[in-house]
Design an enzyme around this catalytic site. Sequence first.
Site, short mmCIF file in Angstrom:
data_model
loop_
_atom_site.label_atom_id
_atom_site.label_comp_id
_atom_site.label_asym_id
_atom_site.label_seq_id
_atom_site.Cartn_x
_atom_site.Cartn_y
_atom_site.Cartn_z
N GLY A 1 0.27 14.07 -9.88
CA GLY A 1 -0.31 12.78 -9.52
C GLY A 1 -1.80 12.80 -9.76
O GLY A 1 -2.35 13.78 -10.28
N ASP B 1 2.04 2.25 0.24
CA ASP B 1 2.31 2.61 -1.15
C ASP B 1 3.78 2.98 -1.31
O ASP B 1 4.13 3.96 -1.98
CB ASP B 1 1.42 3.78 -1.60
CG ASP B 1 1.34 3.90 -3.12
OD1 ASP B 1 1.61 2.88 -3.81
OD2 ASP B 1 1.02 4.99 -3.61
#
Length: 460
Positions: free
Chosen positions: A189, A308
């Site tokens: 990520g 999220d």
Amino acid sequence: MEQPGTMAIQVPEYGTQAACTSRHASEPESSRGASADPRDLEEFMSWASRSPSVRQWLAQLSELCGARVQNEGERKLLQIEFDRLGISVPDSNENAHGEVKEHECPSIISSTSADEDWPDNDDEDEVSLDLDADGSIELSTSRDGSVAAGDYFLLQKRSSSLESVHSQIDRSFAISYNDLVVKEVIGTGAHATVHAGEWLHMPVAIKMFNTDVRSSARRAGRIHEMLLAECQVMSSLRHPNVLLYMGVVCNDVEHPLCIVSELFTGGSLSNWLEQNAFDPVTSLQIALKCARGMLYLHSRSVPLLHRDLKSDNILVDARADRVVISDFGLSVPEDEVALDNRIIGTVQTMAPEVMVGAAATPAADVFAFGVVLWELFTHRKAWEHVPAATIMYRVLEGNRLPLTCPDTDGADAVPEVARIPPAIRELIACMWHADPAQRPSFLTCTSTLSALCASHSALI
């Protein structure tokens, strides 16, 4: 994967690195990093104003804000997206055709993530530039990634920051890095890399945050804050459909900051959907388990907003028998959300009110879960290949992902929506209501999905 908000530019023409570095090397260590020499900024801006690459890049941005923008609404939406990226292109430097005047250099305002390292160049030193909105710059170079004597102050800053983080984390969750066996990478990520591993002869996932002693103090401090926030959230959560937090590594400067949690061999739901054939019963069961996890988060004494929720942040085992909500780096209690005025999250799952700057609410998580449901029953990625600004424009105009098959095939046609059962289609439509107050709660979503699981005939 590069995070939205991070800009990387190859800068082979910039020839003043040695001058900047040598000047910093001659300064006392205590003065370095605290405030930048204004000459550095002048040199950088002078170089940027002459660089063909920078001029071309800025011209493309200004063209998007000029000739290709059809109305004021589109301009505002693009400005929202540029604000998220930390880019500012002043109108005074554009002509009627949206072109940048070559003799002027538009200001470049860094976002919260604009201090990532620039890409490596075989012929140049690796350059890390941290340009703050107030014009301060932090510049350091290294060929081999080693810590130079001039970077010692960064090591001291990280050590101090680590002590602060460690003092705020429950010592009972502290893990020694030497007790970990780090294995293959299973996920990456913007801020961290996830490895499979072992801890005390038990399989675990090890989330290593991407920071080192050469990271800018501002970026390192931000990552430490993220680590602390995620640990504080995860250590208080206990539910079968929420990722189990085991501990954290944050007590030295020689090893990366890590969060240790249970390991899910199936990876993210996003990857699992790509690799497995569609089955409506399996999709429904996964949806119910996700909803139960989110209902738990929203049912705490102070509801916890995920902010999220997406298929990348849902983990499954190989057969999807176990499903958990993960990645709480942006999560916040509802009574604290007003303190954070940033537009954060993932555009593909972001509620329209959040796109325009409104504070997130439980209804924003419900909107995002509607996108997860759509992906579960289509096995397609939401808004695939659609630019972020276009997604925002469409959603704010009232458009949503398709729930029915169009009469004619087109570029945006998704034939897989025919798989979505009518009851699920109706639920998703409610979850995507423009008015957050009209969206169902996770209690309603969970009750509806439970009833559907009890009667598979509803899937036909």
